[in-house]
Write an enzyme that holds these catalytic residues in place. Structure first.
Site, PDB file in Angstrom:
ATOM      1  CG  ASP A 130      -7.389   2.170   3.089  1.00 14.98           C
ATOM      2  OD1 ASP A 130      -8.198   1.304   3.461  1.00 14.98           O
ATOM      3  OD2 ASP A 130      -6.701   2.048   2.064  1.00 14.98           O
ATOM      4  CG  HIS A 158      -2.279  -0.560   0.971  1.00 13.17           C
ATOM      5  ND1 HIS A 158      -3.313   0.159   0.445  1.00 13.17           N
ATOM      6  CD2 HIS A 158      -2.756  -1.809   1.204  1.00 13.17           C
ATOM      7  CE1 HIS A 158      -4.385  -0.609   0.357  1.00 13.17           C
ATOM      8  NE2 HIS A 158      -4.071  -1.812   0.801  1.00 13.17           N
TER       9      HIS A 158
END
Length: 174
Positions: free
Chosen positions: A86, A52
């Site tokens: 997130d 990520h």
């Protein structure tokens, strides 16, 4: 209602990438803050977090916040800022494990309406399957569902991402 955006989807549905693109496409944004809630408790999660980070556009300023999400929102709350959280389900897991879920949830729901920054929140939709057998798993699914419902009423837009494709559930009123 503030221009907040809830983005739901399954694992690897493309919801994080979609949220990042939505945030970077905001022409009014002068600042982009990425609140990451994940923690690397094992090698697989560490690899997922590293992936990520590597894929994230450099315009995102990252803040690690496994807990205390409302406090981070309040600290980063500035006009012209896009905040991407997130993910909410990792934060929920962290709060359940730390036995502080009720206070964390209540603080987020209280802080969100006062947030002048545009907030995009990514979360896993876990309520489409069977009812889990274990008590903790059932509690997690129930609390995620309740959280999503509460946030959907506070957000101007809600999308569900499936196979990388966003399906608008609640169109923005702006």
């Amino acid at each position: 209602m503030a221009d907040h955006h809830l983005i739901l989807g399954g694992t690897r549905s493309g919801k994080s990438g979609y949220a990042e693109r939505c945030g970077l496409a905001d022409d009014n944004a002068r600042r982009h803050v990425y609140i990451a809630t994940g923690q690397a408790h094992d090698a697989a999660m560490a690899a997922r977090i590293a992936r990520h980070r590597a894929d994230r556009d450099a315009r995102w300023h990252t803040v690690e916040a496994p807990l205390g999400l409302a406090q981070v929102l309040e600290a980063e709350n500035k006009p012209g800022t896009v905040i991407l959280v997130d993910c909410l389900t990792l934060w929920l897991s962290n709060a359940l494990a730390a036995d502080c879920w009720a206070s964390e949830r209540d603080a987020l729901l209280a802080a969100l309406p006062a947030c002048q920054a545009r907030v995009l929140m990514v979360s896993n939709e876990v309520g489409s399957g069977i009812v889990p057998l274990g008590e903790l798993s059932r509690s997690f699914a129930d609390e995620a569902g309740r959280l999503h419902q509460a946030l959907a009423t506070r957000c101007a837009r809600v999308d569900l991402v499936v196979a990388g494709l966003p399906l608008n559930l609640k169109p923005s009123q702006r």
